[in-house]
Design a protein around this motif. Sequence first.
Motif: not given
Length: 218
Positions: A51, A53, A75, A77-78, A152
């Motif tokens: 996970g 982020s 991902s 979006n990273l 996180q």
Amino acid sequence: MAKRIIFVRHGKTQWNVEGRLQGAHGDSPLIDTPEIQSDLKALAAYLKLAGISAVYSSPLKRAYKTAALLSSQISSNLNITADPDLAELSFGSFEGLKKEILLTDYPFEFALLSSRTDDPCLQTLGIESFLSAQKRFCKAIANITATMEDNQVVLIVSHGAISQLGIQCLTRNDYLSGLSNLSLSQVVEQNDRYIIEKYNETAFLTHPVIQQKNTSIK
């Protein structure tokens, strides 16, 4: 509630294979072979389960390229934040030299380098102070941790020597050894303490590394 930081050493370079010290200036390119691509995919799949982020990287090419390759598979979006305080130690005039040359021609100095012992003779060779390097790396991690939310998970892509020194300092464990290429180490921050959960793990790779050491260690 805890914050997790995953540290990954960059992928293998030509100088890694040749046993040359790279440091902060000897930025040899990553090796691109089917085996290494397979290992990168395996590591990315492992990291995807964690996970991740946010991604932070040393600005040196071998680390940033590794971060980019991993991020693209984890991902879309990273984003990657480059931080100069995550860069490798400067090995001064030793950069580019093979380990066997250092062992033969500079046995005393290389012993100090291997044990990460600060000494004026190393500084005269342009080698960065280990204590100063630890402080800059740990400052970067503290700044990153301060921006994190509880639970996180962030990824740090850096280098063998500086990551070893930094994780030793963060977790107050001076006995942590060298790190393999594409190895994974995990630290959890809780109540202002950093606790080590994993160190130098490579079993998830398609081609697990067995007893690979930093070139800068005997």
